[in-house]
Scaffold this active site. Structure first.
Site, PDB file in Angstrom:
ATOM      1  CG  ASP A  16     -92.433  37.144   4.038  1.00  0.00           C
ATOM      2  OD1 ASP A  16     -91.686  38.045   3.922  1.00  0.00           O
ATOM      3  OD2 ASP A  16     -92.537  36.166   4.902  1.00  0.00           O
TER       4      ASP A  16
ATOM      5  CE  LYS B  46     -87.636  35.558  -0.325  1.00  0.00           C
ATOM      6  NZ  LYS B  46     -86.554  34.645  -0.534  1.00  0.00           N
TER       7      LYS B  46
ATOM      8  CG  MET C 146     -93.959  26.735   0.943  1.00  0.00           C
ATOM      9  SD  MET C 146     -92.217  27.786   0.963  1.00  0.00           S
ATOM     10  CE  MET C 146     -91.458  26.875   2.531  1.00  0.00           C
TER      11      MET C 146
END
Lengths: 255, 255
Positions: free
Chosen positions: B34, B55, B168
């Site tokens: 990532d 990501k 998130m």
């Protein structure tokens, strides 16, 4: 005055300790450790005086008050004191009480997080706790059963979550089943009981909520997790479906 | 055919990696990682070809389908392939989709758990997610806001829990506030927003749910957690009370 490190030992396997925890253990002058911490992890504190301070499920354990006092006493005489706890110290570890005692005594401390058992179990059985289109909330809880007040403390958050992991509950499996069914959880909810997650002695049982009262019948004796939710239904979602496209997984949830 | 290791890199600080993950990284022939994984952690895979595959929140990221395909292609040509994910792979990591692709291609895999951000943040701010007499359930969730259906996916489990950590979500802070208030969470609920947990750039904001819409105004840009619950109210419970006796903490919860 020394410094106290409240350190998570991880779920059981000695190599699931963090690099930071290993380094601190090597520097320890005194180590106070839970009974359940792996001997190889304890042995990393090669130069430390080692003190076992409980707690083992179902067996005699050292009173929390005594642990707090011992920690403070030791930190007044030694430079590097490590308090090693199974899993992560800030999740079901009563760290706040030890922190409170250290603050009251003006002793410096630092907390080192660890891998919690739910994540080790999830890795070992190969089932994500979350899954696109199926689960975006995970509740971790320690159940207690008996009065309505006691049960309303944790059960609603378990029933409302897509996935739930119960720590330290397998001894009360029949009462947990009754409590969750009363609150509307489907008897068909897939359940995994995972004992000794991450250790060579790990065992996994696949059942449904309606069968949960059988868990103690399997002779589960070590520390065990009760994991509940649709993600644990191997047949609910074909892996290949999830892998084949970037579109949301079209996977029906059982009522 | 090689073997694929799905490995949790932990919350950010390179030394919060597990010993097992470090050993596997040193043996890696190929590393797919990532974008958010710390460069020092990536560097442990000294002999590996390194491939960044997203990501990063808000930036361009590699489509999951492409990552799945790449993983399978690489495992057909190399012995030790590591897929390194921020935090823990089985929690909000879309590991199940990668597992599905590997199973479909008959490729051997193993999952290595990691320290999840909620526990690193809890350690860094010195507040347990659970606390005797105050919190025995913790919900971890990824919020999404908009339709009733989307919000009913995660919000009830957050409202029902004693403590909640949202991953998130900080970019949608005003909508999360609205959604949780609508579902009956008290506007006075203590909140901490923790950005870059475990890194030197970590920042912590103390507020209440009624003030949550201000969070983006603080310029929170890195990965951030929204933590909610009475445990985050520094004044709710005197640490010394908790430490002074083995009796239940008598700490009133705010209505």
């Amino acid at each position: 005055m020394g410094k106290v490190y409240l350190v998570g030992a991880g779920p059981g396997a000695p190599d699931l300790l963090t690099l930071r925890a290993a380094r601190i253990l090597e520097q320890a002058d005194v180590l106070l450790h839970d009974a359940l911490v792996h001997p190889d992890t304890v042995a990393l504190a090669a130069n430390a005086e080692k003190i076992a301070v409980g707690k083992r499920c179902g067996a005699r354990s050292t009173a929390q008050r005594f642990i707090n006092k011992r920690l403070v006493d030791v930190a007044r005489k030694h430079a590097v004191v490590v308090r090693l706890k199974g899993g992560d110290p800030m999740l079901f570890g009563r760290a706040q009480e030890e922190i409170g005692a250290l603050e009251e005594a003006n002793i410096e401390y630092e907390i080192v997080p660890g891998v919690t058992a739910a994540l080790a179990a999830s890795a070992a059985i190969g089932v994500s706790l979350t899954r696109r289109g199926l689960a975006r909330s995970v509740t971790l809880a320690t159940p207690r059963v008996g009065t309505e007040e006691e049960e309303s403390d944790w059960a609603p958050a378990v029933v409302a979550a897509d996935t739930a992991v119960l720590y330290m509950g397998v001894g009360q499996a029949p009462e947990i089943k009754r409590c969750l069914l009363e609150r509307g959880m489907s008897p068909a909810t897939p359940v995994r009981v995972v004992e000794n997650a991450s250790l060579p002695t790990m065992r996994e049982f696949r059942l449904t909520l309606s069968e949960l009262d059988r868990a103690p019948g399997h002779g589960v004796a070590g520390p065990a997790l009760i994991m509940l939710g649709e993600v644990f239904d191997a047949s609910a979602c074909n892996s290949a479906d999830a892998a084949s496209a970037d579109a949301p997984v079209t996977c029906l949830r059982r009522a």
